[in-house]
Design a protein around this motif. Structure first.
Motif, PDB file in Angstrom:
ATOM      1  N   TRP A  76      -2.439   0.657  -4.214  1.00 10.40           N
ATOM      2  CA  TRP A  76      -1.461  -0.414  -4.032  1.00 10.40           C
ATOM      3  C   TRP A  76      -0.497  -0.458  -5.216  1.00 10.40           C
ATOM      4  O   TRP A  76      -0.871  -0.141  -6.343  1.00 10.40           O
ATOM      5  N   ALA A  77       0.723  -0.853  -4.918  1.00 12.00           N
ATOM      6  CA  ALA A  77       1.774  -0.971  -5.929  1.00 12.00           C
ATOM      7  C   ALA A  77       2.399  -2.356  -5.837  1.00 12.00           C
ATOM      8  O   ALA A  77       2.207  -3.079  -4.850  1.00 12.00           O
ATOM      9  N   VAL A 111      -1.953   9.932   3.216  1.00 10.31           N
ATOM     10  CA  VAL A 111      -1.061   9.366   4.228  1.00 10.31           C
ATOM     11  C   VAL A 111      -1.778   8.231   4.964  1.00 10.31           C
ATOM     12  O   VAL A 111      -2.944   8.365   5.361  1.00 10.31           O
ATOM     13  N   VAL A 112      -1.096   7.100   5.126  1.00  7.60           N
ATOM     14  CA  VAL A 112      -1.642   5.971   5.885  1.00  7.60           C
ATOM     15  C   VAL A 112      -1.464   6.269   7.371  1.00  7.60           C
ATOM     16  O   VAL A 112      -0.337   6.387   7.861  1.00  7.60           O
ATOM     17  N   PRO A 148       5.674  -5.149   8.509  1.00  4.52           N
ATOM     18  CA  PRO A 148       5.717  -3.674   8.486  1.00  4.52           C
ATOM     19  C   PRO A 148       5.840  -3.105   7.078  1.00  4.52           C
ATOM     20  O   PRO A 148       5.451  -1.961   6.835  1.00  4.52           O
ATOM     21  N   THR A 149       6.382  -3.890   6.158  1.00  7.24           N
ATOM     22  CA  THR A 149       6.554  -3.433   4.779  1.00  7.24           C
ATOM     23  C   THR A 149       5.264  -3.520   3.963  1.00  7.24           C
ATOM     24  O   THR A 149       5.275  -3.238   2.759  1.00  7.24           O
ATOM     25  N   ALA A 150       4.140  -3.879   4.592  1.00 10.08           N
ATOM     26  CA  ALA A 150       2.868  -3.972   3.865  1.00 10.08           C
ATOM     27  C   ALA A 150       2.394  -2.602   3.398  1.00 10.08           C
ATOM     28  O   ALA A 150       1.599  -2.507   2.466  1.00 10.08           O
ATOM     29  N   TYR A 151       2.870  -1.546   4.054  1.00  7.74           N
ATOM     30  CA  TYR A 151       2.547  -0.205   3.565  1.00  7.74           C
ATOM     31  C   TYR A 151       3.745   0.704   3.760  1.00  7.74           C
ATOM     32  O   TYR A 151       4.631   0.455   4.586  1.00  7.74           O
ATOM     33  N   THR A 152       3.779   1.761   2.965  1.00 10.18           N
ATOM     34  CA  THR A 152       4.804   2.788   3.099  1.00 10.18           C
ATOM     35  C   THR A 152       4.198   4.151   2.814  1.00 10.18           C
ATOM     36  O   THR A 152       3.350   4.281   1.925  1.00 10.18           O
ATOM     37  N   ASN A 153       4.625   5.141   3.562  1.00  5.55           N
ATOM     38  CA  ASN A 153       4.213   6.528   3.320  1.00  5.55           C
ATOM     39  C   ASN A 153       5.272   7.331   2.570  1.00  5.55           C
ATOM     40  O   ASN A 153       5.085   8.533   2.333  1.00  5.55           O
ATOM     41  N   ASP A 154       6.360   6.683   2.190  1.00  7.33           N
ATOM     42  CA  ASP A 154       7.473   7.415   1.588  1.00  7.33           C
ATOM     43  C   ASP A 154       7.042   8.142   0.311  1.00  7.33           C
ATOM     44  O   ASP A 154       7.370   9.328   0.112  1.00  7.33           O
ATOM     45  N   GLN A 191       0.844  -1.195   0.000  1.00 10.70           N
ATOM     46  CA  GLN A 191       0.000   0.000   0.000  1.00 10.70           C
ATOM     47  C   GLN A 191       0.879   1.245   0.000  1.00 10.70           C
ATOM     48  O   GLN A 191       1.808   1.369   0.806  1.00 10.70           O
ATOM     49  N   ILE A 192       0.572   2.187  -0.914  1.00 13.78           N
ATOM     50  CA  ILE A 192       1.379   3.403  -0.998  1.00 13.78           C
ATOM     51  C   ILE A 192       0.566   4.672  -0.708  1.00 13.78           C
ATOM     52  O   ILE A 192       1.140   5.755  -0.643  1.00 13.78           O
ATOM     53  N   ALA A 193      -0.728   4.550  -0.526  1.00 16.00           N
ATOM     54  CA  ALA A 193      -1.540   5.719  -0.172  1.00 16.00           C
ATOM     55  C   ALA A 193      -2.899   5.254   0.335  1.00 16.00           C
ATOM     56  O   ALA A 193      -3.389   4.191  -0.052  1.00 16.00           O
ATOM     57  N   GLN A 194      -3.498   6.071   1.195  1.00 14.34           N
ATOM     58  CA  GLN A 194      -4.830   5.810   1.738  1.00 14.34           C
ATOM     59  C   GLN A 194      -5.712   7.004   1.396  1.00 14.34           C
ATOM     60  O   GLN A 194      -5.587   8.065   1.991  1.00 14.34           O
TER      61      GLN A 194
END
Length: 390
Positions: free
Chosen positions: A247-248, A320-321, A351-357, A124-127
């Motif tokens: 998602w990416a 942002v998640v 923890p790598t299931a999502y990122t806000n980077d 996941q890269i954005a919410q």
């Protein structure tokens, strides 16, 4: 559109043919999935990067921000040529992504995490939606004012992973979905409730709930009023789960620099699209209708307005998640039980299931353009529905 041939643990036993096939195919993939071997995004005429976005349903104002980003040129500003792929009953966006048939996908978080647990290489890269839009709606005379009141009732739900919040609410209320209620497979409309075939129906605030208010009350000859119904809102009940997220492909996101850059650019254009739809609701409705939405103009205006309520305000910045909301969704997915006693997830995602980077980098661009990314002062408009949503 449904199968009873096999129930997969943790997914409610309510899977459509496409979801079963999709998860089974993901489970057969090696490594992190075919999508992770898809290579860098392709380059088109004029040096633009071609991007495929898979939606999770048919074209409607639920996806207005993406449509606006494409039609208003926000993606083009980023050097992207984005193809928006329509969804449907038999299309599972996270599986389309994992199999390399899309570059990004829109999917609800618990559904995507269930696929990830089965082997889908997605991150996941954005919410986009900060709140849940799912209701359970009844006629007021059925006296269903809380999840506990569902005991002994005929309870409609769509399945396809849309039922997780309902099961979480019943679990919280001490109900066993396999014994204490009669679960009824509901079509993607409100006809079963209107006919009296079920006591409570699943509805999205921005779609099926409006369909009730677009229908005539045979007792009055006028459109139904909100007071004719009672609504269980999972945000108020405390069993809301995160919904529309972007998602990416995990492997590409970790190792492909061009894809990483494209992800940030795609998010920057997307966020601008959602900001535009916050500030230009009617114009976004028009863009959605032009794209071929199947329901009418007043319905799409209602939908655009209600979706904005789920997006705005976004205190941490749109996209942002939020860690607390993420953890709440995961906790519910680990504890809510279906009619077979199964949970959505069997273990916590990595923890790598999502990122806000990438979304934070995109927000920096959007802020630099002078745009409001939190919507603190957001106010919805008033929408008048017409019969049938026309």
């Amino acid at each position: 559109m449904r199968t009873s041939a096999r129930r997969l643990p943790g997914l409610g036993g309510h899977l459509g043919r496409g979801l079963v096939a999709g998860i089974l195919s993901v489970a057969l993939l090696t490594g992190c999935g075919t999508a992770d071997n898809a290579g860098t995004p392709s380059t088109g005429a004029g040096g633009t990067t071609k991007v495929r976005l898979q939606l999770q349903w048919f074209v409607q104002a639920q996806f207005a921000g993406f449509i606006a980003a494409a039609d208003r040129g926000f993606y083009a500003e980023q050097g992207l040529d984005v193809q928006i792929l329509e969804g449907g009953v038999d299309i599972v966006p996270q599986t389309v992504l994992a199999q390399g048939q899309a570059d990004f996908a829109v999917a609800w978080v618990p559904k995507a995490l269930a696929s990830r647990e089965q082997g889908a290489g997605i991150t996941q890269i954005a919410q986009i939606f900060q709140r849940s839009g799912t209701y359970q709606v009844s006629f007021a005379d059925r006296k269903i004012g809380s999840p506990a009141d569902l005991r002994g009732k005929k309870v409609g739900n769509w399945g396809f992973g849309n039922e997780f919040e309902l099961f979480a609410a019943m679990t919280k209320a001490g109900l066993d979905p396999g014994r204490d209620v009669t679960l009824v497979q509901q079509q993607f409309d409100m006809q079963a409730l209107l006919r009296g075939d079920i006591d409570a129906a699943q509805a999205m605030s921005y779609n099926e709930y409006a369909q009730l208010l677009e229908a005539k009350d045979p007792k009055t000859g006028q459109l139904y009023r909100p007071e004719a119904f009672t609504v269980l809102d999972w945000n108020s009940v405390g069993t809301a789960m995160l919904q529309d997220a972007i998602w990416a492909g995990s492997e590409r996101l970790a190792n492909d620099k061009a894809y990483q850059e494209t992800a940030t650019k795609f998010l920057a254009g997307t966020l601008k699209g959602w900001i535009y739809c916050r500030d230009n609701v009617a114009q976004c409705r028009d863009l959605v209708v032009k794209r071929g939405a199947k329901l009418g103009a007043s319905h799409q205006l209602w939908q655009a307005n209600e979706v904005n309520k789920l997006v705005w305000p976004s205190p941490g910045g749109i996209g942002v998640v939020d860690e607390a909301a993420w953890n709440a969704t995961v906790d519910l997915a680990l504890t809510a039980r279906n009619q077979d006693g199964k949970t959505v997830l069997t273990k916590r995602p990595e923890p790598t299931a999502y990122t806000n980077d990438h979304v934070r980098a995109a927000l920096d661009q959007v802020r630099a353009a002078g745009l409001d990314v939190t919507g603190t002062g957001y106010q919805p408009i008033t929408v008048t529905l017409n019969e049938g949503g026309a």
